[in-house]
Design an enzyme around this catalytic site. Structure first.
Site, short mmCIF file in Angstrom:
data_model
loop_
_atom_site.label_atom_id
_atom_site.label_comp_id
_atom_site.label_asym_id
_atom_site.label_seq_id
_atom_site.Cartn_x
_atom_site.Cartn_y
_atom_site.Cartn_z
N CYS A 1 0.84 -1.20 0.00
CA CYS A 1 0.00 0.00 0.00
C CYS A 1 0.87 1.26 0.00
CB CYS A 1 -0.98 -0.03 1.17
SG CYS A 1 -2.38 1.10 0.95
N HIS B 1 -3.76 -5.27 0.79
CA HIS B 1 -3.22 -5.75 2.07
C HIS B 1 -3.34 -7.28 2.15
CE1 HIS B 1 -2.60 -1.88 4.15
NE2 HIS B 1 -3.59 -1.46 3.37
N GLU C 1 -2.14 -9.16 4.42
CA GLU C 1 -2.10 -9.63 5.80
C GLU C 1 -3.47 -9.79 6.43
OE1 GLU C 1 -1.56 -5.07 5.98
OE2 GLU C 1 -1.11 -6.73 4.64
N GLY D 1 -0.56 -15.12 37.87
CA GLY D 1 -1.48 -16.23 37.61
C GLY D 1 -1.91 -16.27 36.16
N GLY D 2 -1.51 -15.27 35.38
CA GLY D 2 -1.86 -15.20 33.97
C GLY D 2 -0.85 -15.90 33.08
N VAL D 3 -1.12 -15.87 31.78
CA VAL D 3 -0.32 -16.61 30.81
C VAL D 3 1.11 -16.06 30.70
CG1 VAL D 3 -0.13 -17.26 28.37
CG2 VAL D 3 -2.38 -17.18 29.47
#
Length: 509
Positions: A79, A167, A169, A222-224
């Site tokens: 683009c 685009h 993607e 405690g999260g990823v």
């Protein structure tokens, strides 16, 4: 060193998507601002110039010097990138009646060209441009056109430089993955060996070399992200990693003990700190969302610092920073405008005189989960919905009190457990309940009530940058509403938030 594709960012909303699509091909890539081009060494196999909100005809349009690598390695302009290459080579770019937005179809495809080989005629592509390349230099060759735009794609003759007006993607470009694969694999010759296994091996080796026998402290949530970062560090330095998990009193119901139990079998050295009263005291009288966030973040730094000071010979602070955080901090226009401050441990390194180690700084969120799965981390943790650092403190609109926290914890537990029991939890990216500063009239039995309103929120997303509200079944919502009103004293009305991001944010504060 790892071979890579370099993406120069001109400010497009789609730049991160380009990187994600390339990494899905098991090829490593990095995003850099157009005005901060890194050294082009032997590990850079190709360069992609992104789109941009600018017109190449604007007086302040990005005009980087690409002569250092053009003609030496493959280049793909997308683009704005395509328009920039065309204009700087002597072509013309104009705003005209042939501008295109949204879906379009290729009416002409030069399938002998290696960039677009195997892409069929009439392939759907996604356009998003107000300018059009109206004239190209004689040494440019048109390799694709739409019904409206003649120069939808081109290659410079006798040069491995291409430009595409659409685009590839975005998912709407149905053969976009094929085009990107043609570029990074066929043209650039990338080996497609960027995998979770290779990342783990190289990262653990790098951590061992960098840290040696040094000790590291890391704040677990405690999260990823923090969990995967902790496991990678543990593989590298073992007992020299000490993790601290702070209960700020604003976690979900029973979450403190549940998270500590989840870590027991992972071999991590975790210190649990119950500090809820300190945080609630800090929040007394505060109603402004930004002041609440800052109060919670500041108190976290104080508590974490106190606990870390009890440890000896700590030299590093581990963080679960991921790649989108890094990109935002060095974006084309500098750090993004503050919509809301992030809860992190940004004040700790200066206060504690520690060096930072960020094992996940190269990964997107979905890549973190794939690495975590390869590391053998439980799906209970990997599949956990994102949860804001300030916790329920920003899901209680207005002043935060102990009574309000308990009400919201009970409502939230009913909603989250209900999603799991109904088999809906894994199809939702993030869910939670907001306690509103609103009371409404209700009738329970023969008595009139005047109690609180809660809002349920459930969204679908990939990375949280954009999100759509989830169409949960009416029967499920009716059951959750009924359960909350019958079981949680102080609530007599439940509503469901059907706002998408943008314009709304996922959290209410």
């Amino acid at each position: 060193m790892i071979e890579k594709i370099l993406i120069l960012d001109f400010g497009s909303q789609y730049t991160q998507l380009i990187a994600r699509r390339i990494r899905e091909l098991n090829v490593y890539c990095e995003i850099h601002p157009f005005n901060k081009i890194p050294e082009i060494d032997q590990y850079v196999k190709g360069v992609i110039l992104s789109g941009s909100p600018f017109s190449v005809n604007d007086s302040n349009a990005p005009y980087p010097d690409i002569n250092s690598f053009q003609k030496k390695i493959p280049v793909l302009g997308v683009c704005y990138g395509a328009q920039y290459i065309a204009k700087k080579s002597g072509g013309e770019v104009k705003a005209s009646k042939t501008r295109e937005y949204g879906r379009a179809h290729l009416k002409f495809v030069d399938q002998n060209n290696e960039l677009i080989s195997a892409i069929p005629h009439d392939s759907q592509v996604w356009m998003s441009h107000g300018d059009t390349i109206t004239e190209i230099p004689d040494h440019f060759q048109v390799i694709a056109s739409t019904h409206e735009v003649k120069v939808a794609a081109y290659q410079i003759e006798n040069e491995r430089t291409w430009g595409i007006q659409f685009h590839p993607e975005v998912y709407h470009s149905t053969d976009g993955k094929t085009l990107l694969q043609n570029f990074v694999v066929t043209i650039c010759g990338c080996r497609q060996d960027w995998t979770p296994d290779s990342f783990i091996d190289s990262t653990v080796a790098e951590l061992k070399s960098k840290l040696g026998s040094d000790r590291v402290v890391l704040g677990l949530s405690g999260g990823v992200d923090s969990t995967v970062a902790a496991v990678l560090l543990h593989k590298a330095i073992g007992e020299n990693l000490i993790c601290i998990f702070v209960d700020n009193g604003l976690l979900r119901k029973n979450e403190f003990n549940q998270v500590l139990d989840a870590y027991k079998g992972m071999g991590l050295n975790v210190i649990g700190v119950e500090a809820g009263k300190m945080f609630l005291d800090e929040l007394k009288g505060l109603t402004d969302p930004e002041l609440k966030r800052k109060a919670i973040g500041g108190k976290f730094i104080d508590v974490f610092d106190i606990e870390a000071q009890k440890l000896k010979n700590i030299k590093w602070l581990g963080q679960g920073t991921i790649y989108p955080d890094i990109i935002e901090s060095i974006s084309v226009n500098g750090p993004s405008a503050t919509i809301k401050s992030h809860h992190n441990v940004g004040g700790l390194p200066e206060k504690m005189n520690l060096k930072i180690i960020e094992p996940l700084r190269l990964l997107f969120k979905d890549e973190v989960r794939r690495v975590g799965k390869t590391l053998g981390i439980s799906q209970t943790i990997l599949g956990r919905h994102p949860f804001p650092g300030p916790g329920l403190g920003i899901r209680i609109l207005g002043e935060v009190t102990d009574e309000k926290v308990k009400i919201l914890q009970d409502c939230d537990a009913i909603f989250i457990e209900g999603l799991k029991e109904a088999g809906l939890y894994d199809s939702v990216w993030q869910a939670g309940v907001m306690l509103l500063p609103v009371q409404s009239v209700g009738v329970m039995g023969d008595e009139r009530t005047y109690e609180s309103v809660v809002a349920l929120r459930a969204v679908a997303s990939t990375d949280g940058m954009t999100a759509d509200w989830v169409h949960l079944p009416y029967t499920f919502l009716a059951k959750i509403s009924n359960d909350i009103i019958n079981k949680v004293k102080g609530v007599n009305r439940v509503v469901y938030d059907i706002s998408s991001k943008p314009p709304a944010t996922i959290e209410w504060e």
